[in-house]
Design an enzyme around this catalytic site. Sequence first.
Site, PDB file in Angstrom:
ATOM      1  N   HIS A   1      -8.174   0.269  -6.772  1.00  0.00           N
ATOM      2  CA  HIS A   1      -7.603  -0.047  -8.018  1.00  0.00           C
ATOM      3  C   HIS A   1      -7.239  -1.660  -8.060  1.00  0.00           C
ATOM      4  O   HIS A   1      -6.963  -2.089  -7.130  1.00  0.00           O
ATOM      5  CB  HIS A   1      -5.904   0.636  -8.161  1.00  0.00           C
ATOM      6  CG  HIS A   1      -5.054   0.607  -6.947  1.00  0.00           C
ATOM      7  ND1 HIS A   1      -5.059   1.048  -5.756  1.00  0.00           N
ATOM      8  CD2 HIS A   1      -3.853  -0.289  -6.774  1.00  0.00           C
ATOM      9  CE1 HIS A   1      -4.098   0.852  -5.055  1.00  0.00           C
ATOM     10  NE2 HIS A   1      -3.453  -0.143  -5.683  1.00  0.00           N
TER      11      HIS A   1
ATOM     12  N   HIS B   1      -5.091  -4.462  -9.854  1.00  0.00           N
ATOM     13  CA  HIS B   1      -4.017  -4.836 -10.376  1.00  0.00           C
ATOM     14  C   HIS B   1      -4.608  -6.030 -11.505  1.00  0.00           C
ATOM     15  O   HIS B   1      -5.209  -6.755 -11.191  1.00  0.00           O
ATOM     16  CB  HIS B   1      -3.101  -5.293  -9.674  1.00  0.00           C
ATOM     17  CG  HIS B   1      -2.383  -4.473  -8.763  1.00  0.00           C
ATOM     18  ND1 HIS B   1      -1.284  -3.252  -9.055  1.00  0.00           N
ATOM     19  CD2 HIS B   1      -2.776  -3.961  -7.380  1.00  0.00           C
ATOM     20  CE1 HIS B   1      -1.080  -3.032  -7.884  1.00  0.00           C
ATOM     21  NE2 HIS B   1      -2.157  -3.050  -7.039  1.00  0.00           N
TER      22      HIS B   1
END
Length: 145
Positions: A96, A98
């Site tokens: 992921h 950010h």
Amino acid sequence: MFCAVVAGRAPASVVWQDDQCIAFMDLFPLNEGHVLVVPRVHAPLLNELPASLRDHLFRVACRVIAAQKAIGLHADGANLVVNDGKPANQHVPHVHVHLIPRDGGDLAAIGVRMATRFLNPFGMDARRRRLDALAARLAAAMPPA
Ligand SMILES: [Zn+2]
């Protein structure tokens, strides 16, 4: 955890989704408008994704950042952060990116939130409603690919 979001089995405040990735609000934002961009395919580490998919994630990331600026968040700049592996503070073993909106005066507040971000004094329902509203504003402000 993010596979469940990808599959629609876990709730998320979605900003963008396509056949390769999904972008949604971080449940524990370090700053208002903190978004995660996540590939649909499961892989813990960035290096395990095809280069074309890594490229796509960052193309979407750039558009989300434009949307963060467009809706008037404190987003003069942004931190794009990938915690790649458990020793690097990766909490969820699914890649992921950010996207944390930043302005010049928020360093102290971010430090406090880093220390307290998993505390949740206001309840998850209220938090979800706020994030859903923010996601809808960001989704409407996404520039074309
Ligand atoms: Zn996964």
